[in-house]
Design a protein around this motif. Sequence first.
Motif, PDB file in Angstrom:
ATOM      1  N   SER A  42       0.833  -1.201   0.000  1.00  0.00           N
ATOM      2  CA  SER A  42       0.000   0.000   0.000  1.00  0.00           C
ATOM      3  C   SER A  42       0.875   1.262   0.000  1.00  0.00           C
ATOM      4  O   SER A  42       1.797   1.377   0.811  1.00  0.00           O
ATOM      5  N   PHE A  43       0.573   2.184  -0.907  1.00  0.00           N
ATOM      6  CA  PHE A  43       1.377   3.394  -1.107  1.00  0.00           C
ATOM      7  C   PHE A  43       0.499   4.635  -0.963  1.00  0.00           C
ATOM      8  O   PHE A  43      -0.570   4.716  -1.574  1.00  0.00           O
ATOM      9  N   MET A  44       0.962   5.608  -0.190  1.00  0.00           N
ATOM     10  CA  MET A  44       0.270   6.888  -0.081  1.00  0.00           C
ATOM     11  C   MET A  44       1.133   7.954  -0.750  1.00  0.00           C
ATOM     12  O   MET A  44       2.323   8.062  -0.446  1.00  0.00           O
ATOM     13  N   GLY A  65       0.410  -2.173  -7.138  1.00  0.00           N
ATOM     14  CA  GLY A  65       0.312  -1.618  -5.780  1.00  0.00           C
ATOM     15  C   GLY A  65      -1.057  -1.004  -5.518  1.00  0.00           C
ATOM     16  O   GLY A  65      -1.737  -0.544  -6.439  1.00  0.00           O
ATOM     17  N   THR A  66      -1.455  -0.982  -4.244  1.00  0.00           N
ATOM     18  CA  THR A  66      -2.634  -0.216  -3.826  1.00  0.00           C
ATOM     19  C   THR A  66      -2.181   1.231  -3.666  1.00  0.00           C
ATOM     20  O   THR A  66      -1.209   1.497  -2.955  1.00  0.00           O
ATOM     21  N   VAL A  67      -2.877   2.150  -4.334  1.00  0.00           N
ATOM     22  CA  VAL A  67      -2.423   3.544  -4.355  1.00  0.00           C
ATOM     23  C   VAL A  67      -3.462   4.454  -3.707  1.00  0.00           C
ATOM     24  O   VAL A  67      -4.639   4.437  -4.082  1.00  0.00           O
ATOM     25  N   HIS A  68      -3.012   5.240  -2.736  1.00  0.00           N
ATOM     26  CA  HIS A  68      -3.862   6.241  -2.080  1.00  0.00           C
ATOM     27  C   HIS A  68      -3.403   7.622  -2.538  1.00  0.00           C
ATOM     28  O   HIS A  68      -2.289   8.053  -2.211  1.00  0.00           O
ATOM     29  N   LEU A  69      -4.255   8.283  -3.313  1.00  0.00           N
ATOM     30  CA  LEU A  69      -3.941   9.618  -3.830  1.00  0.00           C
ATOM     31  C   LEU A  69      -4.425  10.662  -2.829  1.00  0.00           C
ATOM     32  O   LEU A  69      -5.617  10.726  -2.522  1.00  0.00           O
ATOM     33  N   ILE A  70      -3.520  11.478  -2.322  1.00  0.00           N
ATOM     34  CA  ILE A  70      -3.885  12.533  -1.366  1.00  0.00           C
ATOM     35  C   ILE A  70      -3.874  13.855  -2.120  1.00  0.00           C
ATOM     36  O   ILE A  70      -2.832  14.304  -2.590  1.00  0.00           O
ATOM     37  N   SER A 118      -3.811  -0.338   5.915  1.00  0.00           N
ATOM     38  CA  SER A 118      -2.388  -0.565   6.190  1.00  0.00           C
ATOM     39  C   SER A 118      -1.590   0.379   5.288  1.00  0.00           C
ATOM     40  O   SER A 118      -2.115   0.914   4.320  1.00  0.00           O
ATOM     41  N   LEU A 119      -0.311   0.579   5.615  1.00  0.00           N
ATOM     42  CA  LEU A 119       0.530   1.448   4.796  1.00  0.00           C
ATOM     43  C   LEU A 119       1.961   0.920   4.797  1.00  0.00           C
ATOM     44  O   LEU A 119       2.543   0.686   5.856  1.00  0.00           O
ATOM     45  N   HIS A 120       2.502   0.729   3.602  1.00  0.00           N
ATOM     46  CA  HIS A 120       3.890   0.270   3.466  1.00  0.00           C
ATOM     47  C   HIS A 120       4.835   1.407   3.098  1.00  0.00           C
ATOM     48  O   HIS A 120       5.970   1.436   3.561  1.00  0.00           O
ATOM     49  N   LYS A 163       5.374   1.220  10.887  1.00  0.00           N
ATOM     50  CA  LYS A 163       6.152   0.251  11.673  1.00  0.00           C
ATOM     51  C   LYS A 163       5.478  -1.118  11.758  1.00  0.00           C
ATOM     52  O   LYS A 163       6.131  -2.116  12.044  1.00  0.00           O
ATOM     53  N   LYS A 164       4.185  -1.157  11.483  1.00  0.00           N
ATOM     54  CA  LYS A 164       3.468  -2.447  11.505  1.00  0.00           C
ATOM     55  C   LYS A 164       3.651  -3.207  10.195  1.00  0.00           C
ATOM     56  O   LYS A 164       3.222  -4.356  10.068  1.00  0.00           O
ATOM     57  N   SER A 165       4.225  -2.552   9.177  1.00  0.00           N
ATOM     58  CA  SER A 165       4.313  -3.146   7.840  1.00  0.00           C
ATOM     59  C   SER A 165       5.680  -3.752   7.571  1.00  0.00           C
ATOM     60  O   SER A 165       6.658  -3.410   8.228  1.00  0.00           O
ATOM     61  N   GLN A 166       5.714  -4.614   6.574  1.00  0.00           N
ATOM     62  CA  GLN A 166       6.986  -5.199   6.147  1.00  0.00           C
ATOM     63  C   GLN A 166       7.663  -4.244   5.165  1.00  0.00           C
ATOM     64  O   GLN A 166       7.017  -3.705   4.266  1.00  0.00           O
ATOM     65  N   ASP A 167       8.960  -4.020   5.333  1.00  0.00           N
ATOM     66  CA  ASP A 167       9.756  -3.164   4.445  1.00  0.00           C
ATOM     67  C   ASP A 167       9.131  -1.771   4.286  1.00  0.00           C
ATOM     68  O   ASP A 167       8.875  -1.307   3.167  1.00  0.00           O
ATOM     69  N   PRO A 168       8.871  -1.069   5.411  1.00  0.00           N
ATOM     70  CA  PRO A 168       8.250   0.254   5.304  1.00  0.00           C
ATOM     71  C   PRO A 168       9.251   1.314   4.839  1.00  0.00           C
ATOM     72  O   PRO A 168      10.436   1.248   5.164  1.00  0.00           O
ATOM     73  N   ARG A 169       8.754   2.286   4.075  1.00  0.00           N
ATOM     74  CA  ARG A 169       9.623   3.335   3.534  1.00  0.00           C
ATOM     75  C   ARG A 169       8.907   4.681   3.549  1.00  0.00           C
ATOM     76  O   ARG A 169       7.682   4.742   3.419  1.00  0.00           O
TER      77      ARG A 169
END
Length: 318
Positions: A42-44, A65-70, A118-120, A163-169
Amino acid sequence: MSLYRNAVWFVKGLQEYTKAGYEAAAKRFVAADLDVNLSGRSFMITGANSGIGKAAALEIAKRGGTVHLICRNKERAEAAKVDIVEQSKNEDVHVHLLDMASPRHVWEFAESFQQNNSLHVLINNAGCMVNQREVTEDGVEKNFATNTLGTYILTTALIPALKKSQDPRVVTVSSGGMLVQKLNVDDLQFEKGAFDGTMAYAQNKRQQVILTERWAAQHKEIHFSSMHPGWADTPAVRSSMPDFYEKMKNKLRTEAQGADTVVWLAVSAAATTQPSGLFFQDRMAVATHLPLAFTRSTPADKDRLQEALEQLAYKFKP
C-alpha cells in the motif's frame, strides 16, 4: 555568498538536472530494479493529481500496488484516478481529500486513515511555492505550512502504521534548490526582511532533507530517503516559476523522468541496500551541500528545527 551558491547551483543544474542530465544518468540504471510485483503493498502519495506525484502513482499502480492519492481538489483528483486506472488496469486506486496546509486536518486524516488501512510506503510529494507571503487561517506562512509542517505532521502521525508493515519506507520529494540554502531556525516562517517565494521554498526543502536524516536516526525500522527530481516540466513549475519555465522549457525533463527516482526509492530492493536518511538524484545518493558554500548546520540547530516543529505541530493536534 548567495550569489556564489546560486551560480554554482545553476551550472550544476544545467549539467545534471535537465533532460540531457537524466538521459546521461539513465545509462547506468538497472532496468530490473523496477521489475517488481507490488500487489499487497500500500502506497500513499501526497499531491498526486498531477506532475511527479501522478507519474509516480501511475508507475506504482502499473505494478499492482494499492495507491492512495492525497489531493486538495476533488475534481482533479477524480480525473487523475480515472486516468491512472485506465492506463494501469489497476482498480485499487483511492482518492482522499486533504489540504496539507491545514495542520488539524492532516492530524485528523492520518488518525482516521490508519484505523482502516495498512501502509507500506509514504511518498511526501505535495508542495507549494507561493511567491507573496501568505498566512493560512491557522496563522502559519503558507509555504512552510504545506512543505514542512504538513510533511512533518503526516509523517509523524503515520510512523506507527508504517512500523506495523513489512519493508516500510518514506520517500520525500525535496529539491536541488535546497543546496543554495543554509537552515535558518531563527526565521522559519519568513517574518524578517523581504519575502522571496523561491528562497522560502528552497529553505523548506533544506528542512525536509534534515528531517529525513533525523527520522532515519530515530526510527531504524523504516527506510527514509529524500530526493531531487531534477528540473521537470510540471504544472507546478509552469505556474510558480513562469520565467524559469520559459527559459528552460526545451531542456526540462518529462514528468515520468522526474518521478523515476521516487518510484525507484519506493519500490526497488536496490534502494534499501543504501543507508537510511540519504538524499538521492537519479538513483544515486548525492551530497547535500555544494563545495565551499557554508550551508552546513550544527547538530544543535537541527535539534531546534525538530523541537520547533514538534511544538507547533502538537498545538494543532485534535
